[in-house]
Motif scaffolding. Structure first.
Motif, mmCIF file in Angstrom:
data_model
loop_
_atom_site.group_PDB
_atom_site.id
_atom_site.type_symbol
_atom_site.label_atom_id
_atom_site.label_comp_id
_atom_site.label_asym_id
_atom_site.label_seq_id
_atom_site.Cartn_x
_atom_site.Cartn_y
_atom_site.Cartn_z
ATOM 1 N N LYS A 202 8.176 6.982 -9.468
ATOM 2 C CA LYS A 202 7.165 6.678 -8.745
ATOM 3 C C LYS A 202 6.511 8.345 -8.571
ATOM 4 N N PRO A 203 6.965 9.057 -8.263
ATOM 5 C CA PRO A 203 6.583 10.473 -7.657
ATOM 6 C C PRO A 203 5.924 11.120 -8.916
ATOM 7 N N GLN A 204 6.631 10.968 -10.129
ATOM 8 C CA GLN A 204 6.012 11.662 -11.148
ATOM 9 C C GLN A 204 4.858 10.954 -11.813
ATOM 10 N N MET A 205 4.826 9.521 -11.636
ATOM 11 C CA MET A 205 4.000 8.783 -12.224
ATOM 12 C C MET A 205 2.546 8.698 -11.542
ATOM 13 N N LEU A 206 2.629 8.506 -10.337
ATOM 14 C CA LEU A 206 1.476 8.395 -9.369
ATOM 15 C C LEU A 206 0.316 9.281 -9.772
ATOM 16 N N PRO A 207 0.664 10.832 -9.857
ATOM 17 C CA PRO A 207 -0.394 11.624 -10.262
ATOM 18 C C PRO A 207 -0.677 11.433 -11.634
ATOM 19 N N GLN A 208 -0.078 11.079 -12.429
ATOM 20 C CA GLN A 208 -0.350 10.940 -13.740
ATOM 21 C C GLN A 208 -1.361 9.718 -14.034
ATOM 22 N N LEU A 209 -1.217 8.767 -13.107
ATOM 23 C CA LEU A 209 -2.169 7.591 -13.084
ATOM 24 C C LEU A 209 -3.782 7.894 -12.506
ATOM 25 N N ARG A 210 -3.396 8.862 -11.578
ATOM 26 C CA ARG A 210 -4.677 9.528 -10.642
ATOM 27 C C ARG A 210 -5.458 10.101 -11.837
ATOM 28 N N ALA A 211 -4.605 11.114 -12.521
ATOM 29 C CA ALA A 211 -5.352 11.875 -13.465
ATOM 30 C C ALA A 211 -6.132 11.193 -14.635
ATOM 31 N N LEU A 212 -5.647 9.930 -14.592
ATOM 32 C CA LEU A 212 -6.735 9.294 -15.772
ATOM 33 C C LEU A 212 -8.283 9.290 -15.154
ATOM 34 N N GLY A 213 -8.548 9.311 -13.869
ATOM 35 C CA GLY A 213 -9.940 9.256 -13.248
ATOM 36 C C GLY A 213 -10.718 7.940 -13.550
ATOM 37 N N ASP A 214 -9.982 6.917 -13.753
ATOM 38 C CA ASP A 214 -10.595 5.683 -14.061
ATOM 39 C C ASP A 214 -10.832 5.019 -12.574
ATOM 40 N N PRO A 215 -11.996 5.067 -12.022
ATOM 41 C CA PRO A 215 -12.182 4.533 -10.689
ATOM 42 C C PRO A 215 -11.818 3.010 -10.519
ATOM 43 N N ARG A 216 -11.795 2.224 -11.620
ATOM 44 C CA ARG A 216 -11.005 0.873 -11.565
ATOM 45 C C ARG A 216 -9.820 0.760 -11.078
ATOM 46 N N LEU A 217 -8.877 1.582 -11.221
ATOM 47 C CA LEU A 217 -7.554 1.895 -11.190
ATOM 48 C C LEU A 217 -7.143 1.818 -9.795
ATOM 49 N N ARG A 218 -5.991 1.059 -9.322
ATOM 50 C CA ARG A 218 -5.488 1.064 -8.176
ATOM 51 C C ARG A 218 -4.086 0.614 -8.285
ATOM 52 N N MET A 219 -3.013 0.786 -7.296
ATOM 53 C CA MET A 219 -1.794 0.293 -7.357
ATOM 54 C C MET A 219 -1.802 -1.128 -6.831
ATOM 55 N N LEU A 220 -0.892 -2.024 -7.607
ATOM 56 C CA LEU A 220 -0.466 -3.453 -7.046
ATOM 57 C C LEU A 220 0.367 -3.105 -5.803
ATOM 58 N N GLU A 221 0.237 -3.823 -4.721
ATOM 59 C CA GLU A 221 1.284 -3.616 -3.672
ATOM 60 C C GLU A 221 1.978 -4.938 -3.384
ATOM 61 N N GLN A 222 3.220 -4.725 -3.266
ATOM 62 C CA GLN A 222 3.983 -5.841 -2.707
ATOM 63 C C GLN A 222 3.561 -6.522 -1.349
ATOM 64 N N ASN A 223 3.626 -7.772 -1.218
ATOM 65 C CA ASN A 223 3.081 -8.506 -0.060
ATOM 66 C C ASN A 223 1.679 -8.560 -0.067
ATOM 67 N N GLU A 224 1.007 -7.985 -1.000
ATOM 68 C CA GLU A 224 -0.520 -7.991 -1.084
ATOM 69 C C GLU A 224 -1.027 -9.236 -1.064
ATOM 70 N N GLN A 225 -2.109 -9.758 -0.400
ATOM 71 C CA GLN A 225 -2.851 -11.061 -0.610
ATOM 72 C C GLN A 225 -4.110 -10.989 -1.118
ATOM 73 N N PHE A 226 -4.676 -11.799 -2.111
ATOM 74 C CA PHE A 226 -6.138 -11.768 -2.656
ATOM 75 C C PHE A 226 -6.503 -13.211 -2.156
ATOM 76 N N ALA A 227 -7.876 -13.362 -1.729
ATOM 77 C CA ALA A 227 -8.584 -14.541 -1.609
ATOM 78 C C ALA A 227 -9.865 -14.398 -2.190
ATOM 79 N N TRP A 228 -10.101 -15.343 -3.098
ATOM 80 C CA TRP A 228 -11.445 -15.413 -3.701
ATOM 81 C C TRP A 228 -12.201 -16.687 -3.367
#
Ligand code: ZN
Ligand code: ZN
Length: 253
Positions: A227-253
């Motif tokens: 993770k420490p290596q990958m998170l900056p690499q994901l941020r470096a993509l510069g895609d505003p749509r990107l975010r991390m999925l989080e354990q226990n996260e809940q979505f409601a639509w």
């Protein structure tokens, strides 16, 4: 629709559970964390499990889940998956050697679980929600799922390397609210991602060019130690749509 993230890690460690999604409390996609994330009462509410593929990190709590629900349900829990995936469960997991065959326990007419084959691109409506398997590109036969209740939809690509069809489906889903996809290894391990048919952040960047929709793209399946290596690499993509999925996260639509 309610979506609860039971686990979204590419490896297991303290605080890191393996892949599992729960929809409207009654339907699971993948079974990497059903028993680690849910109380027994919550587990008993699950009526259907859709599996993406046979890799252990996506099925490993099925044995303990079947033991917990045994004798508590009037109807068998349906396990939906590709025929190749069900074949692996039959031969290598619920084979009376690694674990009892709960597809005939307590008896073949009234078992604890029932296997149902899915056909890619065909929708299966259960509990008011339609699950459509879409083939992706992984080491073993694997499908992602489009999940649509008629009002809102999300897509889970599961584990995949470069692929096209599921991005086409995403682009053609007007009510798409979220897309969950993977990044498993750091850019330095390109060779490993190609060999095991996963993505690095750089490879993910190429995939994202295929997505024309402005929806949140949540990343899962990072290898915990990387993770420490990958998170900056994901941020470096510069895609505003990107975010991390989080354990226990809940979505409601
Ligand atoms: Zn896999
Ligand atoms: Zn996996």
């Amino acid at each position: 629709m309610e979506l609860r993230i039971l686990g979204c890690s590419g490896g297991e460690a303290d605080g890191e559970r393996l892949t599992g999604l729960l929809i409207n409390e009654q339907v699971a996609i993948d079974a990497g964390s059903i028993t680690g994330a849910l109380t027994v009462e919550e587990q008993k509410r699950i009526r259907h499990v859709f599996l993406s593929h046979s890799h252990l990190d996506h099925i490993c709590t099925l044995p303990f889940f079947t033991k917990n629900i045994f004798g508590h349900n009037a109807e068998p829990v349906e396990i939906h998956a590709l025929p190749e995936t069900l074949d692996v469960l039959r031969r290598h997991l619920f084979n009376d050697e690694l674990w009892p065959d709960f597809s005939v326990i307590p008896n073949p007419d009234d078992p604890t679980i029932r296997y149902t084959e899915v056909v890619p691109e065909q929708g299966y409506t259960v509990c008011g929600v339609t699950f459509t398997p879409i083939r992706v590109n992984h080491l073993v036969p694997c499908v992602g799922y489009k999940v649509d209740d008629g009002k809102d939809a999300f897509i889970f690509t599961s584990d995949t390397c470069h692929t096209d069809r599921i991005w086409e489906v995403a682009n053609a889903t007007p009510n798409l609210r979220l897309l969950i996809t993977e990044a498993s290894f750091p850019n330095e391990q390109d060779w490993l991602a190609v060999a095991s048919k996963h993505l690095t952040p750089r490879m993910l960047g190429e995939e994202l060019k295929k997505l024309t929709r402005n929806v949140p793209v949540a990343i899962y399946h990072l290898t915990p130690g990387d993770k420490p290596q990958m998170l900056p690499q994901l941020r470096a993509l510069g895609d505003p749509r990107l975010r991390m999925l989080e354990q226990n996260e809940q979505f409601a639509w």
